[in-house]
Motif scaffolding. Structure first.
Motif, PDB file in Angstrom:
ATOM      1  N   GLU A  31      30.300   1.288   7.494  1.00 50.25           N
ATOM      2  CA  GLU A  31      29.451   1.778   8.583  1.00 50.25           C
ATOM      3  C   GLU A  31      28.335   2.624   7.997  1.00 50.25           C
ATOM      4  O   GLU A  31      28.537   3.365   7.044  1.00 50.25           O
ATOM      5  CB  GLU A  31      30.265   2.627   9.555  1.00 50.25           C
ATOM      6  CG  GLU A  31      31.254   1.847  10.369  1.00 50.25           C
ATOM      7  CD  GLU A  31      32.019   2.722  11.357  1.00 50.25           C
ATOM      8  OE1 GLU A  31      31.591   3.867  11.628  1.00 50.25           O
ATOM      9  OE2 GLU A  31      33.048   2.252  11.846  1.00 50.25           O
ATOM     10  N   THR A  32      27.162   2.527   8.605  1.00 55.10           N
ATOM     11  CA  THR A  32      26.039   3.359   8.169  1.00 55.10           C
ATOM     12  C   THR A  32      25.438   4.127   9.331  1.00 55.10           C
ATOM     13  O   THR A  32      24.457   4.832   9.158  1.00 55.10           O
ATOM     14  CB  THR A  32      24.934   2.518   7.496  1.00 55.10           C
ATOM     15  OG1 THR A  32      24.476   1.550   8.423  1.00 55.10           O
ATOM     16  CG2 THR A  32      25.458   1.831   6.251  1.00 55.10           C
ATOM     17  N   GLY A  33      26.022   4.010  10.484  1.00 54.36           N
ATOM     18  CA  GLY A  33      25.550   4.713  11.673  1.00 54.36           C
ATOM     19  C   GLY A  33      26.285   4.170  12.880  1.00 54.36           C
ATOM     20  O   GLY A  33      27.012   3.185  12.779  1.00 54.36           O
ATOM     21  N   GLY A  35      27.491   2.052  15.563  1.00 56.28           N
ATOM     22  CA  GLY A  35      27.303   0.642  15.894  1.00 56.28           C
ATOM     23  C   GLY A  35      26.636  -0.190  14.814  1.00 56.28           C
ATOM     24  O   GLY A  35      26.244  -1.319  15.047  1.00 56.28           O
ATOM     25  N   ARG A  36      26.495   0.359  13.600  1.00 55.84           N
ATOM     26  CA  ARG A  36      25.820  -0.368  12.522  1.00 55.84           C
ATOM     27  C   ARG A  36      26.776  -0.542  11.338  1.00 55.84           C
ATOM     28  O   ARG A  36      27.144   0.431  10.677  1.00 55.84           O
ATOM     29  CB  ARG A  36      24.582   0.395  12.068  1.00 55.84           C
ATOM     30  CG  ARG A  36      23.780  -0.356  11.045  1.00 55.84           C
ATOM     31  CD  ARG A  36      22.461   0.346  10.765  1.00 55.84           C
ATOM     32  NE  ARG A  36      21.795  -0.349   9.672  1.00 55.84           N
ATOM     33  CZ  ARG A  36      21.148   0.263   8.712  1.00 55.84           C
ATOM     34  NH1 ARG A  36      21.032   1.568   8.707  1.00 55.84           N
ATOM     35  NH2 ARG A  36      20.572  -0.432   7.750  1.00 55.84           N
ATOM     36  N   THR A  37      27.187  -1.776  11.094  1.00 64.34           N
ATOM     37  CA  THR A  37      28.078  -2.095   9.988  1.00 64.34           C
ATOM     38  C   THR A  37      27.389  -3.085   9.058  1.00 64.34           C
ATOM     39  O   THR A  37      26.843  -4.085   9.507  1.00 64.34           O
ATOM     40  CB  THR A  37      29.401  -2.695  10.508  1.00 64.34           C
ATOM     41  OG1 THR A  37      30.027  -1.746  11.381  1.00 64.34           O
ATOM     42  CG2 THR A  37      30.345  -3.016   9.373  1.00 64.34           C
ATOM     43  N   LEU A  38      27.424  -2.787   7.768  1.00 69.34           N
ATOM     44  CA  LEU A  38      26.861  -3.664   6.750  1.00 69.34           C
ATOM     45  C   LEU A  38      28.001  -4.188   5.883  1.00 69.34           C
ATOM     46  O   LEU A  38      29.125  -3.697   5.972  1.00 69.34           O
ATOM     47  CB  LEU A  38      25.845  -2.904   5.891  1.00 69.34           C
ATOM     48  CG  LEU A  38      24.656  -2.298   6.636  1.00 69.34           C
ATOM     49  CD1 LEU A  38      23.785  -1.505   5.675  1.00 69.34           C
ATOM     50  CD2 LEU A  38      23.840  -3.374   7.321  1.00 69.34           C
ATOM     51  N   SER A  55      28.503   6.635   4.353  1.00 65.93           N
ATOM     52  CA  SER A  55      29.371   5.904   5.272  1.00 65.93           C
ATOM     53  C   SER A  55      30.594   6.728   5.670  1.00 65.93           C
ATOM     54  O   SER A  55      31.297   7.248   4.812  1.00 65.93           O
ATOM     55  CB  SER A  55      29.831   4.596   4.622  1.00 65.93           C
ATOM     56  OG  SER A  55      30.685   3.906   5.491  1.00 65.93           O
TER      57      SER A  55
END
Length: 101
Positions: A31-33, A35-38, A55
């Motif tokens: 996760e980076t924020g 609702g944001r997963t890379l 993360s």
């Protein structure tokens, strides 16, 4: 010219057939924020990978152990996450980089 093309074709085929040296197989999600997963797909082993943003949670779906670090350059150990396991922070610590065994 034919000799050069033949040599290049042989060289290209060698790279296609050779297994990736020391690479984890699978995906590493972070996760980076909100609702944001890379993800990293088949990440290299033994190399420090700086995450683009700190993360608070990861999911290691590779066949290698992922070592999380609190620094950008893999100098402050956080913890190890085995393949198939996940981690979510419980304190004010963030994963900033990762290495794979």
């Amino acid at each position: 010219m034919r000799k050069t093309v033949s040599a290049l074709a042989t060289l290209s085929l060698t790279f296609l057939l050779a297994p990736a040296a020391h690479a984890a197989t699978g995906e590493f999600f972070f996760e980076t924020g909100p609702g944001r997963t890379l993800r990293l797909f088949n990440p290299p082993s033994g190399r420090c990978i700086k995450l683009p943003d700190p993360s608070p949670a990861v999911s290691n779906q590779t066949d290698r152990t992922a070592s999380l670090w609190m620094s950008d350059h893999c100098t402050e150990p956080l913890l190890d996450v085995a393949g198939g396991q996940a981690w979510r922070r419980t304190q004010r610590v963030w994963a900033r980089s990762v290495t794979f065994a």
